[in-house]
Motif scaffolding. Structure first.
Motif, PDB file in Angstrom:
ATOM      1  N   ALA A  31       0.834  -1.206   0.000  1.00  0.00           N
ATOM      2  CA  ALA A  31       0.000   0.000   0.000  1.00  0.00           C
ATOM      3  C   ALA A  31       0.871   1.260   0.000  1.00  0.00           C
ATOM      4  CB  ALA A  31      -0.944  -0.005   1.197  1.00  0.00           C
ATOM      5  N   LEU A  32       1.956   1.239   0.762  1.00  0.00           N
ATOM      6  CA  LEU A  32       2.840   2.403   0.802  1.00  0.00           C
ATOM      7  C   LEU A  32       3.620   2.570  -0.497  1.00  0.00           C
ATOM      8  CD1 LEU A  32       4.079   2.324   4.502  1.00  0.00           C
ATOM      9  CD2 LEU A  32       2.299   3.757   3.471  1.00  0.00           C
ATOM     10  N   LYS A  33       3.945   1.445  -1.163  1.00  0.00           N
ATOM     11  CA  LYS A  33       4.572   1.555  -2.490  1.00  0.00           C
ATOM     12  C   LYS A  33       3.613   2.242  -3.461  1.00  0.00           C
ATOM     13  CE  LYS A  33       7.356  -2.636  -2.216  1.00  0.00           C
ATOM     14  NZ  LYS A  33       7.414  -4.043  -2.650  1.00  0.00           N
ATOM     15  N   ARG A  34       2.343   1.892  -3.366  1.00  0.00           N
ATOM     16  CA  ARG A  34       1.345   2.436  -4.289  1.00  0.00           C
ATOM     17  C   ARG A  34       0.999   3.897  -3.975  1.00  0.00           C
ATOM     18  NH1 ARG A  34      -1.229   5.133  -6.550  1.00  0.00           N
ATOM     19  NH2 ARG A  34      -3.174   4.898  -7.676  1.00  0.00           N
ATOM     20  N   TYR A  35       0.864   4.229  -2.685  1.00  0.00           N
ATOM     21  CA  TYR A  35       0.387   5.561  -2.299  1.00  0.00           C
ATOM     22  C   TYR A  35       1.487   6.509  -1.826  1.00  0.00           C
ATOM     23  CZ  TYR A  35      -4.312   3.769  -2.821  1.00  0.00           C
ATOM     24  OH  TYR A  35      -5.464   3.241  -3.342  1.00  0.00           O
ATOM     25  N   GLY A  36       2.652   6.006  -1.548  1.00  0.00           N
ATOM     26  CA  GLY A  36       3.769   6.868  -1.175  1.00  0.00           C
ATOM     27  C   GLY A  36       3.942   7.076   0.309  1.00  0.00           C
ATOM     28  N   THR A  37       2.953   7.638   0.964  1.00  0.00           N
ATOM     29  CA  THR A  37       3.056   7.924   2.392  1.00  0.00           C
ATOM     30  C   THR A  37       1.810   7.404   3.108  1.00  0.00           C
ATOM     31  OG1 THR A  37       1.931  10.067   2.310  1.00  0.00           O
ATOM     32  CG2 THR A  37       4.331  10.065   1.931  1.00  0.00           C
ATOM     33  N   PRO A  38       1.942   7.151   4.405  1.00  0.00           N
ATOM     34  CA  PRO A  38       0.762   6.734   5.169  1.00  0.00           C
ATOM     35  C   PRO A  38      -0.375   7.755   5.091  1.00  0.00           C
ATOM     36  CG  PRO A  38       2.737   6.293   6.441  1.00  0.00           C
ATOM     37  CD  PRO A  38       3.160   7.084   5.230  1.00  0.00           C
ATOM     38  N   ILE A  39      -0.040   9.043   5.126  1.00  0.00           N
ATOM     39  CA  ILE A  39      -1.075  10.080   5.070  1.00  0.00           C
ATOM     40  C   ILE A  39      -1.801  10.050   3.734  1.00  0.00           C
ATOM     41  CG2 ILE A  39      -1.443  12.589   4.966  1.00  0.00           C
ATOM     42  CD1 ILE A  39       0.691  12.864   7.160  1.00  0.00           C
ATOM     43  N   GLU A  40      -1.058   9.905   2.653  1.00  0.00           N
ATOM     44  CA  GLU A  40      -1.688   9.865   1.329  1.00  0.00           C
ATOM     45  C   GLU A  40      -2.618   8.658   1.212  1.00  0.00           C
ATOM     46  OE1 GLU A  40      -2.865  11.172  -2.275  1.00  0.00           O
ATOM     47  OE2 GLU A  40      -1.556  12.280  -0.908  1.00  0.00           O
ATOM     48  N   LEU A  41      -2.170   7.494   1.678  1.00  0.00           N
ATOM     49  CA  LEU A  41      -2.997   6.296   1.676  1.00  0.00           C
ATOM     50  C   LEU A  41      -4.269   6.536   2.477  1.00  0.00           C
ATOM     51  CD1 LEU A  41      -3.695   3.251   1.425  1.00  0.00           C
ATOM     52  CD2 LEU A  41      -2.114   2.848   3.339  1.00  0.00           C
TER      53      LEU A  41
END
Length: 195
Positions: A31-41
């Motif tokens: 999920a972090l690879k896909r969205y970049g950051t925890p906040i963005e996810l």
């Protein structure tokens, strides 16, 4: 010297991800690879009520991720982390223990209490053994750990009853460092005698 990690918004959301039922390190990593950051996810799922179809995890984990994000109470989590003095460090954090980066499927989120600089001690030894140990085993674990601690070697164990407990006790008697890798949450002591 590594200091305690501040509970930033990013770390709070990372802690939330690490607390979701049915979600493990692989799902968080993907999920972090896909969205970049925890906040963005977090913000994307809150807005869209779904995750991107390109997320490379099974459908059941996608569903658990979305459900968890939509129902998690970040305020309560922050209160609990502060109340129990629990701190958070993520895989991409500078403070993350280097040895863990080298293992297969490393945890994406570590919850810890205490002094994170102990992880940076290059001299560590793991001590584990029987829960129902003999008096001889108890004595050897305590004395051995105390002596190792006097030489600056950090003792790592599981915090369980028996040899693990005596190893930690010995390290403390030797005025040394000890790391307990807990099999339960940090908001509880198991066994209670190890509180």
């Amino acid at each position: 010297m590594v200091q305690a990690t501040e509970l930033t918004d990013d770390r709070l959301i990372l802690a939330a991800l690490g607390s979701l039922p049915g979600i493990g390190s692989v799902t968080i990593s993907e999920a972090l690879k896909r969205y970049g950051t925890p906040i963005e996810l977090w913000q994307t799922v809150q807005k869209d009520k779904a995750v991107d179809d390109t997320l490379q995890v099974k459908k059941q984990y996608k569903s658990a991720l979305v459900k968890g994000i939509l129902t998690m109470d970040l305020g309560k989590l922050e209160h609990d982390l502060n109340n129990y003095h629990i701190q958070v460090v993520g895989f991409h954090d500078e403070a993350y223990p280097e040895e863990l980066r080298e293992i297969f499927n490393p945890p994406q989120v570590l919850f810890y209490r205490g002094n994170l600089k102990t992880f940076k001690n290059p001299r560590k030894i793991a001590m584990v053994g029987a829960r129902n140990c003999t008096p001889y085993g108890r004595n050897v674990a305590t004395v051995f750990a105390a002596e190792l601690a006097r030489y600056g070697i950090a003792v790592v164990s599981g915090g369980a009853r028996g040899i693990d407990s005596y190893a930690h006790e010995g390290a403390l008697k030797g005025h040394g460092q000890t790391i307990a890798v807990m099999g339960c949450g940090l908001d509880q002591s198991y066994p209670r005698s190890n509180a």
